[in-house]
Design an enzyme around this catalytic site. Structure first.
Site, short mmCIF file in Angstrom:
data_model
loop_
_atom_site.label_atom_id
_atom_site.label_comp_id
_atom_site.label_asym_id
_atom_site.label_seq_id
_atom_site.Cartn_x
_atom_site.Cartn_y
_atom_site.Cartn_z
N SER A 1 -3.26 -4.11 -3.10
CA SER A 1 -2.61 -2.85 -2.78
C SER A 1 -3.65 -1.79 -2.44
CB SER A 1 -1.77 -2.37 -3.98
OG SER A 1 -1.04 -1.21 -3.65
N SER B 1 0.83 -1.20 0.00
CA SER B 1 0.00 0.00 0.00
C SER B 1 0.86 1.24 0.00
CB SER B 1 -0.91 0.03 1.24
OG SER B 1 -1.79 -1.07 1.26
N ASP C 1 -4.01 2.05 -2.41
CA ASP C 1 -3.34 3.24 -2.94
C ASP C 1 -4.28 4.43 -2.80
OD1 ASP C 1 -1.16 1.53 -4.04
OD2 ASP C 1 -2.78 0.82 -5.32
#
Length: 381
Positions: free
Chosen positions: A295, A257, A297
């Site tokens: 992830s 992340s 983001d």
């Protein structure tokens, strides 16, 4: 009591860390990202009013985590919020407070970054701090903003060592001026592109003819991908990257992340702040991040301009809002500052032996050799 004294010592040390550690920042090594000029500090604190505080918690090999607090402006944030927006590149994460920002287009608390399993305590710390501010005696709702990345490889994340008191302390100790980078605060236990990640920051100033506005970025890097430094495919050259056939014991997958906090003094509406936040992802992409399924983001963008700051009122008010056709230079600034902040988080990190293994810092000398070779500067100091 011993834990409190330790935390205070580590916090003080983190706050004293200068933005430049020797000559290890990418710009000081000769890598100039983009075309716009950085601010005097090349940090998010180049945007007037923004303050940053780190609290670093390290206990032997097992615990490597912390808190980074970004106080976006002076005054009472709950009574006079700032226009803000959130952009989600990939939403595998736990960004507390995001839905109210989306609905109202404003932030009313400091922004705190920490690890995944300590989000609840970070919320409690922000709520405690907000309720204690003068003028908030009747407040019964607080939209605490907490971002996170998972530092569970280097940190025993299940121990959940961050406390509300740690968060309050980081907020109180937030300062303008140089910002500590690398393995500090919320970046103490993070890993990026297979190397030690951390906190990074950078800024850009538009030319006077374009308004002279400032854009500052702070990142907490913990993502994967194939590292690219100023267009040079460093991760591939060094043999450490996502989808490589054989990987080391620690996780080099693309999952992970990044939290990106973007500040500007340009008078922007929450709508144009959302557009600005999207351009930070361009800077992320330039570093080779994969933004995979696992992830998280996230970009949080806000404006510190008094001309757009919200006030408690039931009636209409006049604000000065930059038009759409003035946004493109700010877009460029956001992309450049994000890219440089990410690189600095790696260049300023250090080796860490943690809970589940060892993560080495980026081999800066080797990276610079590859960069000079690619840019036709091999042999230069």
């Amino acid at each position: 009591m011993l834990r409190l004294l330790f935390a205070i010592f580590v916090l003080s040390a983190a706050l004293a860390t200068p933005a430049v550690a020797g000559d290890r920042r990418v710009r000081d090594l000769g890598i100039k990202i983009g075309v716009l000029a950085p601010g005097p500090l090349n940090a998010i604190t180049d945007v007037a009013g923004v303050r940053v505080g780190h609290l670093t918690i390290e206990r032997g090999q097992r615990i490597h985590t912390g808190v980074t607090a970004i106080v976006p402006a002076g005054g009472n944030l709950r009574q006079a919020p700032l226009p803000a927006a959130v952009h989600v590149g990939n939403g595998y994460g736990k960004l507390a407070g995001a839905t109210q920002i989306e609905e109202l287009g404003e932030i009313e608390t400091p922004i705190v970054l920490t690890n995944t399993l300590d989000v609840a305590d970070a919320i409690a710390g922000i709520v405690d701090w907000t309720l204690a501010q003068p003028g908030n005696g009747d407040v019964r709702s607080v939209n605490a903003i907490v971002g996170e990345t998972n530092d569970g490889y280097l940190n025993d994340i299940r121990a959940r060592v961050v406390r509300a008191a740690d968060v309050r302390r980081a907020i109180r100790m937030a300062r303008a001026g140089p910002v500590g980078e690398g393995a500090v605060g919320a970046g103490t236990g993070t890993v990026a592109f297979g190397w030690k990640g951390g906190i990074g920051t950078a800024s850009r100033i538009l030319p006077p003819a374009l308004g002279g506005y400032r854009v500052g970025v702070l990142v907490q890097t913990n993502m994967g991908g194939i590292l690219v430094v100023d267009g040079v495919r460093v991760g591939e050259a060094l043999g450490r990257y996502y989808l490589k056939d054989q990987v080391a014991a620690h996780d080099q997958s693309g999952d992970g992340s990044i939290m990106i906090v973007l500040a500007t003094d340009a008078p922007l509406s929450d709508r144009n702040l959302r557009r600005l936040a999207k351009r930070a992802i361009a800077g992320l992409a330039r570093t080779g991040a994969s933004m995979t399924n696992g992830s998280g983001d996230y970009v949080i963008a806000f404006s510190t301009s008094d001309r757009v700051r919200r006030v408690a009122s039931d009636g209409p008010r006049t604000i000065l809002d930059l038009p759409n056709n003035a946004m493109s230079p700010l877009f460029q600034a956001a992309a450049e500052a994000t890219e440089e902040a990410i690189l600095d988080s790696l260049f300023l990190a250090r080796d860490v032996r943690g809970h589940r293994g060892f993560v080495e810092a980026l081999p800066v000398d080797e990276v610079m050799r590859l960069w000079r070779q690619a840019k036709g500067q091999e042999g230069r100091g």
